[in-house]
Write a protein that holds these residues in place. Sequence first.
Motif, PDB file in Angstrom:
ATOM      1  N   LEU A 270      92.287  88.625 -87.087  1.00 11.55           N
ATOM      2  CA  LEU A 270      93.275  88.956 -88.112  1.00 11.55           C
ATOM      3  C   LEU A 270      94.115  87.721 -88.418  1.00 11.55           C
ATOM      4  O   LEU A 270      94.727  87.135 -87.520  1.00 11.55           O
ATOM      5  CB  LEU A 270      94.181  90.094 -87.638  1.00 11.55           C
ATOM      6  N   ASN A 272      97.058  85.701 -91.125  1.00 10.99           N
ATOM      7  CA  ASN A 272      98.407  85.963 -91.626  1.00 10.99           C
ATOM      8  C   ASN A 272      98.370  85.957 -93.151  1.00 10.99           C
ATOM      9  O   ASN A 272      98.217  84.903 -93.778  1.00 10.99           O
ATOM     10  CB  ASN A 272      99.387  84.909 -91.112  1.00 10.99           C
ATOM     11  N   THR A 364      97.493  92.016 -93.915  1.00 15.29           N
ATOM     12  CA  THR A 364      97.527  92.053 -92.451  1.00 15.29           C
ATOM     13  C   THR A 364      98.951  92.064 -91.917  1.00 15.29           C
ATOM     14  O   THR A 364      99.167  92.485 -90.773  1.00 15.29           O
ATOM     15  CB  THR A 364      96.774  90.844 -91.883  1.00 15.29           C
ATOM     16  N   THR A 365      99.917  91.604 -92.703  1.00 18.53           N
ATOM     17  CA  THR A 365     101.301  91.676 -92.232  1.00 18.53           C
ATOM     18  C   THR A 365     101.728  93.128 -92.049  1.00 18.53           C
ATOM     19  O   THR A 365     102.505  93.448 -91.144  1.00 18.53           O
ATOM     20  CB  THR A 365     102.239  90.978 -93.237  1.00 18.53           C
ATOM     21  N   SER A 368      99.448  94.508 -88.806  1.00 14.64           N
ATOM     22  CA  SER A 368      99.812  94.018 -87.476  1.00 14.64           C
ATOM     23  C   SER A 368     101.006  94.771 -86.881  1.00 14.64           C
ATOM     24  O   SER A 368     101.107  94.911 -85.661  1.00 14.64           O
ATOM     25  CB  SER A 368     100.117  92.523 -87.545  1.00 14.64           C
ATOM     26  N   LYS A 369     101.885  95.267 -87.732  1.00 17.84           N
ATOM     27  CA  LYS A 369     103.086  95.941 -87.244  1.00 17.84           C
ATOM     28  C   LYS A 369     102.772  97.281 -86.587  1.00 17.84           C
ATOM     29  O   LYS A 369     103.546  97.758 -85.749  1.00 17.84           O
ATOM     30  CB  LYS A 369     104.066  96.150 -88.394  1.00 17.84           C
ATOM     31  N   LEU A 371      99.370  98.252 -85.512  1.00 19.14           N
ATOM     32  CA  LEU A 371      98.022  98.290 -84.959  1.00 19.14           C
ATOM     33  C   LEU A 371      97.993  98.902 -83.558  1.00 19.14           C
ATOM     34  O   LEU A 371      97.144  99.764 -83.257  1.00 19.14           O
ATOM     35  CB  LEU A 371      97.426  96.883 -84.944  1.00 19.14           C
TER      36      LEU A 371
END
Length: 379
Positions: A270, A272, A364-365, A368-369, A371
Amino acid sequence: MNEQDKYTAHNGTSHTNTQDTMGTKTSTTYVYDSQLQKKPSELQASYEKELGMHMDLMSVGSGHRSKRSHNSTRTMLASFLIGAMVVGGFAYAADRNNLFSGGSAAAGSGTAQVASGSAQQDAGLTTASLGSDATVAQIYEAASPAVVKIETYTEASRQSTMMDDPLFRQFFGGERGGEQGQEQEEQQPSDQSSGSELTLSGSGTGFFFESDGYILTNEHVVSGAKEVKVTVQGYDEPLTAQVMGSSYELDLAVLKVTSPDGKAFPSLELGNSDETRIGDSVIAIGNPYGFDQTMTMGVLSAKERPITIADDQGEHEYEHLLQTDASINPGNSGGPLLNEEGQVIGINTAVNAEAQGIGFAIPTTTISKVLEQLKTNTL
């Protein structure tokens, strides 16, 4: 308008002071006096006339030295011709060897080699080359094994027949009863006894983000499924997946499969999405309309796009989406959107059906928070 004014649009150089009849200076006008408007024959005649007058004056003024003057004129003319030949030869050599363009090779059969050579690199130039296409192929080759096809199965009610009609059973002896009817019910498969069986209801895409079998996809891909099957490259049969956690609001879901042979699955990193720029090249991999492992390529068209999608549960609001012109079609949902380094920067989610080249991906931002919460079903 006086005679002087009508020359102000010609070529050449000169300037003239104009005066009125009283001798008073009125103005100074700079004009272009063109010699190019005369015919070549007139120029030659004028030149020969001036040269003849000059030779006559030399003959009268010099007397017995006229022969020496004639020889001097011939010498000057010969020197001029020799000088012209030398200068012309130097100019031809300079053009032939490209002396005034920084030493770059002349264009010819080696144009492709020059485009990627050190001469242009030293000059600070960057050009496209065949290496860029090879890089895209390498990204696909490395990423595609981690991209999976997801198929969902739901219950489908058993179609009714005439035997199910009470009136038919009453008149034609179809009514089940006693031990015979009970025995027939016990012999029915379990899915038929419940009046339904599993049928294929939809398909989409996902990808491994961890090598131990964790798969990321869209929530709408697996929503309402009784069973989820995942097709992985290198395996003959689809693997049964478990939905670990999902979020309708974010349209994200995490699945888990177990490797039959105990080997690690290929996975994608993943990246950024905040580091991406509009105009960056992006690659989408998915299974649009059942065409497995399809790669499309485009650019990042925009960032921070909000859109609204109407579904069975009402209107679904999305925020902070990435927009791309890479082809996104039904079946691409849940697939990765990759950057030029092969990192995932988004999950392909939606497309504007009334337009061309307007697709959207969850960045992905956002992923990621949540996941870890999706993996543990604690969101």
